[in-house]
Design an enzyme around this catalytic site. Structure first.
Site, short mmCIF file in Angstrom:
data_model
loop_
_atom_site.label_atom_id
_atom_site.label_comp_id
_atom_site.label_asym_id
_atom_site.label_seq_id
_atom_site.Cartn_x
_atom_site.Cartn_y
_atom_site.Cartn_z
CD GLU A 46 0.39 91.52 37.06
OE1 GLU A 46 1.08 92.45 37.51
OE2 GLU A 46 0.15 91.39 35.85
CG ASP B 154 1.35 90.80 32.38
OD1 ASP B 154 1.91 91.09 33.46
OD2 ASP B 154 1.01 91.66 31.53
#
Length: 636
Positions: free
Chosen positions: A374, A332
């Site tokens: 990401e 993330d």
């Protein structure tokens, strides 16, 4: 050798003289912490070792069930430099004990490396509706805060598949799942019960949103607290292992969503140093005092330049690959893995170095590990990371939704083209490797069908995009175009069924415009397996399933020889290979549209979905498509 015999004799005498059931404190051995890992180590069926890395701390006591939560010199941990350690014995084999560290007589924390956490505020709610975690130990009433649960002989999981690797990950189809919102059971067992559905959908990788211990029970998981423990709100540790094992038995890889950009206040690594009166993190070995990112910042920001953070990150990744056999990670917000000031969007060589180091360590442990970022930063930086073999999320939600809603055309004085999805092609980005994980939806974007229903183009009286069958059919066309592009792809759960509750909806499904501020963004959402009973939704599902199976069984969808025309309403993709060619076309205008389609060669082509044939007399041919109409033509 004489020293060893002396210590062994001392321990035997100590055991023999003990006339109660209290655990035995193993005598201090010179440099014992050097032979033990940080965290909790099982020594035997009745003994454990505890090692806590706590620079700057003066004293640490081990308190718990085994000493009635009393602070005593017998349980004062030995200190060697920045580590505190102790060994205890006399524990009952297979019995769970709850315990904590008491640091400097005021801070109570669980071990950062603990594999199970006891939470007095939230554990009592876990089994209220479903028996998600049978025989869950009751938190102690003799202490406050989070504690660790330890056991000298936990029940081991017996793996059916000990060695698994995904074939051709560069063309994988990832299915992103939020365990909480996937089945009514809201558990990892519930997800496992749907594996036949997932397999029949044709995907070959499942990305689970964060399932390591997070704050509370009701969460997306991006508020992590303990990085080595599975969150009990979804099931037992062996439930997770059984799910991963079952996925591997079905040829499906499991990718773990991992949050190492930040933590929140329940993390013991935060609690040990945080000022109790404010958010000052103090001289923390793992975290920055404040985030260098002036725009995007959550919780307490990891300092990825710290050697201590790097060692911790390596331990976390190694643990999940070894203990749970996860096939890789989706990290993330990786553009936050830097101390370079700014919003994180610009090219950052320091960040590249940090991320390459992390990936290199992962590959040392598993050369086949799937690593997805990401990142969503400058394309020049993403190209460097792609060249290093890293997969990167490619968010094409907004542009795809423009065309599914019927608004993909030139707008304004500058005639800006809307609905241009060229950025879904790794070649357009100038990448040399097909490592772009392009998607129309993820957990973070508004749902395609919600916006079709709410904002679809109604300018054509005979073709209303806001009508459900029309919006679903247009989403079919979008799926064909997306899935025809080479490179890995991702589907957000129920996207294949046209899930049309807003990302900002409440648990009852109600969406109120005033609540677009996101107050219900991460709230539970309706679980809609009944969508399968709707003919139009089932048709969308079947298109996804057919495209997914084509991609994972036909090498042409991995070709590097392809041309595209996906900037305007009439979109086309031509894939070329020695085995044959494929031409995908779709019209996203709200009226019939004629375009010159590049087939690359003359011949007879057959549509995959209808079986209809088309005779092409030259390499290009004019084709007229009705609004929302699409074809997937094969030359063979």
């Amino acid at each position: 050798m004489k020293k060893f015999h002396f210590l062994f004799l001392f321990l035997l005498i100590f055991v023999a003289c003990s006339d109660n059931d209290d655990p035995i404190i193993v005598p201090k051995q010179p440099s014992a912490s050097e032979s033990l890992r940080d965290g909790i180590t099982i020594i035997s069926d009745d003994s454990l070792a505890f090692v806590l890395f706590a620079p700057g701390k003066q004293s640490v006591y081990l308190i718990g069930d085994f000493n009635n939560w009393k602070v005593s010199e017998a349980y004062k941990m030995n200190q060697e430099d920045d580590r505190f350690w102790i060994k205890i014995g006399g524990l009952e084999k297979g019995k769970e004990y709850i315990c904590q560290y008491l640091i400097d007589n005021k801070i109570r924390v669980a071990d950062p490396y603990a594999s199970k956490i006891s939470d007095p505020n939230n554990d009592k709610y876990i089994n209220m509706e479903y028996e998600i975690y049978p025989d869950l130990i009751t938190p102690s009433t003799k202490t406050t805060g989070l504690s660790m649960v330890v056991n000298t002989s936990p029940v081991k999981y017996s793996w059916n598949i000990s060695d698994f690797s995904l074939q051709n990950p560069e063309n994988m189809v990832v299915y992103e799942v939020l365990i909480r919102d996937f089945t009514e059971k809201r558990s990892i067992k519930g997800v496992q019960e749907k594996l036949d559905y997932i397999k029949n959908l044709g995907v070959n990788a499942i990305e689970l949103m964060p399932f390591n211990e997070f704050e509370g029970n009701d969460s997306w998981g991006y508020n992590p607290s303990f990085y080595f423990a599975t969150d009990k709100a979804y099931g037992t540790s062996n439930d997770y292992k059984a799910f991963i094992d079952a996925c591997h038995q079905n040829g499906i890889a499991v990718i773990m969503d991992m949050v190492l950009n930040h933590s929140y206040s329940q993390s013991p690594m935060v609690t040990m140093y945080k000022n109790e009166n404010d958010d000052n993190i103090g001289d923390n070995p793992w975290y920055n005092k404040e985030s260098p990112n002036s725009v995007y910042s959550w919780g307490y920001d990891f300092n990825h330049e710290s050697k201590y953070t790097q060692a911790f990150v390596d331990s976390v990744c190694s643990y999940w690959m070894k203990e749970y056999k996860v096939d890789g990670f989706r990290f993330d917000f990786t553009k936050g893995f830097t101390n370079t000031k700014g919003d994180g969007n610009a090219f950052d060589q320091a960040r590249i170095n940090i991320l390459k180091r992390m990936v290199s360590e992962i590959r040392k442990r598993n050369p086949d590990a799937i690593v997805i970022f990401e990142h969503l930063a400058d394309n020049s930086e993403e190209k460097v990371l792609s060249d290093y073999g890293i997969y990167l999320w490619g968010n094409i939600n907004y542009n795809f939704n423009e065309v599914t809603m019927g608004w993909g055309h030139e707008m304004g004085d500058n005639k800006k083209l809307k609905g241009d999805i060229n950025w879904a092609s790794y070649k357009v980005r100038g990448w040399t490797k097909p490592n772009l994980v392009a998607y129309m939806e993820s957990h973070d974007e508004e749902r395609i069908m919600f916006k079709n229903n709410m904002y679809g183009n109604t300018n054509n009286p005979s073709y209303n995009v806001q009508e459900l069958p029309v919006g679903l059919a247009r989403t079919e066309a979008a799926a064909v175009i997306l899935m025809s592009l080479p490179g890995p792809k991702m589907i957000w759960q129920f996207g294949e069924l046209g899930y049309d509750y807003s990302i900002n909806a409440r648990e009852d499904g109600e969406w109120i415009k005033d609540y677009e501020d996101g107050r219900f963004r991460t709230a539970k959402k309706p679980i809609k397996w009944d969508y399968l009973e709707d003919t139009n939704r089932k048709a969308l599902h079947d298109v996804y399933a057919k495209m997914n199976k084509l991609r994972t069984t036909n090498s042409i969808f991995s070709t590097t020889d392809y041309t595209i025309g996906i900037g305007d309403n009439f979109k086309q993709i031509l894939l070329k290979s020695a085995e044959g060619d494929v031409c995908a076309i779709a019209n996203f205008a709200i009226e019939p549209t004629t375009a010159t389609v590049n087939f690359g060669k003359a011949g007879t082509w057959q549509d995959y979905f209808t079986g209809k044939t088309l005779v092409v007399n030259e390499s290009t041919q004019e084709i007229t498509l009705d609004p929302g109409e699409y074809y997937l033509y094969f030359s063979k």
